[in-house]
Design a protein around this motif. Structure first.
Motif, short mmCIF file in Angstrom:
data_model
loop_
_atom_site.label_atom_id
_atom_site.label_comp_id
_atom_site.label_asym_id
_atom_site.label_seq_id
_atom_site.Cartn_x
_atom_site.Cartn_y
_atom_site.Cartn_z
N VAL A 1 0.84 -1.19 0.00
CA VAL A 1 0.00 0.00 0.00
C VAL A 1 0.88 1.25 0.00
N GLY A 2 0.33 2.32 -0.52
CA GLY A 2 1.05 3.58 -0.52
C GLY A 2 1.18 4.13 0.89
N ALA A 3 2.25 4.85 1.16
CA ALA A 3 2.48 5.44 2.48
C ALA A 3 2.31 6.95 2.40
N ARG A 4 1.60 7.51 3.38
CA ARG A 4 1.45 8.95 3.48
C ARG A 4 2.57 9.47 4.37
N LEU A 5 3.67 9.83 3.76
CA LEU A 5 4.86 10.20 4.52
C LEU A 5 4.68 11.50 5.30
N GLY A 6 3.74 12.31 4.89
CA GLY A 6 3.51 13.56 5.62
C GLY A 6 2.96 13.34 7.02
N ASN A 7 2.45 12.13 7.29
CA ASN A 7 1.84 11.85 8.59
C ASN A 7 2.72 10.99 9.50
N ILE A 8 3.92 10.65 9.06
CA ILE A 8 4.74 9.73 9.86
C ILE A 8 5.38 10.47 11.04
N PRO A 9 5.76 9.74 12.10
CA PRO A 9 6.39 10.37 13.26
C PRO A 9 7.73 11.03 12.89
#
Length: 498
Positions: free
Chosen positions: A279-287
């Motif tokens: 699945v695609g990752a939403r990197l803007g929301n990662i810690p």
């Protein structure tokens, strides 16, 4: 009994008549015509025989031993009625037979699928077009009587489609691609199914439904589900996949979906069901800690890839120079817009790089710094270990997700799935069933011919059936055009062309 009589005229030509005898008297029933050559006489006698067969329903016992074509007729003795796309109909019907639809659905339903492929229209308009294009007539009342029964065919149609894809395209459940889209209605009234929500068609004020689609790696559709228009798309994946597993008794496969489907709940459920995922990752929301690890580990060189272990599985990140240029351009444009609106509070509420602190609007420097670290970076989550599939393969598999988007494009643009003009759930469900069947036929054509469905239909339409009526016998004659070399090459690519 009717007979054919040949009479020599005063000017040397010969006349052909249809006669009968009554009480020893000869009665001329029909004067067929006059000819000057042997070829013309052959044609006139054939017309006379056709007339006798049509009128008396008897076959002539004796014919001349000269070889004659069965349908010889002169154009002067015919009137032109128009033309039909008989060949196009035959091909699309044969392809539905290949897939197996004609074995589980009646003729009217499969004819509606054909019209949906050829010229999408309302169901009642489709019935009219079947007569116009193919000379096939269906009663409107028959549609109203049959439609409720067709609704029960969804599972059967999906099962038949899956069986065909397994046989024809060697589908083995190893990869399934999942995505959703919205279909809007030409109304502003909502109900339990049609609800307003986030619209991918830019129609947020109009009620819509959410349609989930599963396709193979080739982009062939094998299953779909319908949800209320206000459903969050991330909540649709698990119900659809679990239903698919139960229906087809699938044990292991990998699902590929975009970033909207990712959540801790979804990933936990996929793991529990032993379903692999990409699945695609939403990197803007990662810690922040994970972001720093990416920033420090990933070389900013074109094509470089890293793999990190996280709570959501392996996070694979890749860097692209082309993506970097695009992201940087977009970021700078947004920052410039933010600076211009710093002194305009009324317009600054939805600007990405602005924030409000103590009633004062300022640039969001933290967000800008985070965005700079992610320029050119794309992320993907998977539970598949490196020794099973390397990171490059995982990224390639994810990029195949465009095939679902391509299926939606065919459905929305070529098959005119949207907008929907139905207002009750049963017609809506039937509309989507017909569109799903038409999408499967269209995708089969595109995969085999390596051309668009519109180009294929256009080429088939060049092969028409001219309709002529014999003025004497009143019988209709059809003359089919020859297929073009391009069409022959297209049809040769099907296992069983037509």
């Amino acid at each position: 009994m009717l007979r054919i009589r040949e009479v020599k005229t005063k000017v040397g030509s010969r006349s052909v008549q249809v006669i009968r005898y009554s009480d020893g008297k000869r009665i001329i029933v029909k004067h067929v015509g006059t000819g000057n050559t042997d070829e013309e006489l052959v044609s006139l006698k054939e017309i006379a025989r056709s007339y006798i067969e049509a009128i008396s329903l008897q076959t002539a016992l004796f014919r001349d031993t000269v070889s004659q074509p069965d349908d010889t007729v002169t154009l002067s003795q015919c009137e032109y009625l128009g033309f039909h796309y008989g060949f196009l109909y035959d091909v699309l019907k044969a392809l539905q037979d290949q897939i197996g639809y004609t074995a589980v659905a009646d003729a009217m339903l499969t004819d509606l699928v054909i019209i949906r492929v050829v010229e999408p229209a309302s169901k009642l308009r489709s019935i009219e077009l079947m007569d116009t294009y193919f000379g096939i007539r269906h009663r409107r009342q028959r549609y109203y009587e049959s439609a409720p029964q067709w609704l029960s065919l969804k599972d059967i149609i999906e099962k038949q489609t899956l069986h065909f894809v397994q046989q024809e395209y060697s589908f083995d459940f190893s990869l399934l691609f999942y995505d959703v889209t919205t279909l809007y209605f030409e109304t502003f009234e909502s109900d339990d199914l049609r609800k307003t929500g986030f619209s991918k068609d830019g129609k947020s004020q109009q009620p819509q439904i959410l349609v989930a689609l599963m396709v193979t790696q080739d982009g062939f559709p094998i299953a779909y589900e319908v949800f209320a228009g206000n459903t969050f798309e991330g909540h649709t994946m698990l119900p659809v996949i679990e239903a698919f597993i139960r229906k087809h008794k699938v044990r292991h496969f990998t699902v590929v979906a975009d970033a909207a489907m990712i959540s801790a709940t979804n990933i936990a459920a996929l793991r529990q069901a032993s379903i692999h995922y990409i699945v695609g990752a939403r990197l803007g929301n990662i810690p922040a800690q994970l972001l720093n690890s990416i920033d420090q580990s990933l070389p900013r060189e074109d094509g470089k890839i890293i793999r990190l272990k996280t709570e959501n599985g392996y996070l694979i990140c890749s860097f692209s120079k082309q993506r970097y240029k695009k992201d940087k351009y977009e970021m700078e444009k947004q920052i410039e817009k933010a600076r211009l609106l710093l002194g305009q509070p009324s317009k600054a509420s939805k600007i990405k790089f602005l924030k409000t602190e103590e009633a004062k609007i300022t640039l969001n420097e933290e967000l800008i710094d985070k965005t700079i670290k992610l320029l050119g970076v794309k992320g993907y989550y998977t539970d598949i270990a490196e020794q099973v599939a390397d990171s490059k393969t995982i990224i390639e598999r994810y990029h195949d997700l465009y095939k679902v988007e391509q299926a939606f494009r065919i459905s929305k643009n070529d098959l005119k799935t949207r907008p929907i003009f139905h207002f009750r759930e049963e017609p809506i469900q039937l509309h989507l069933l017909i569109c799903f069947m038409a999408l499967a036929v269209s995708k089969h054509i595109e995969l085999k011919t390596q051309t668009s469905i519109r180009a294929f239909i256009t080429e088939c339409k060049k092969m028409t059936d001219a309709r002529l009526r014999n003025k004497i016998t009143k019988k209709e004659i059809r003359m089919r055009a020859e297929p073009s070399p391009l069409l022959r090459r297209m049809l040769a690519k099907f296992t069983r062309p037509h």
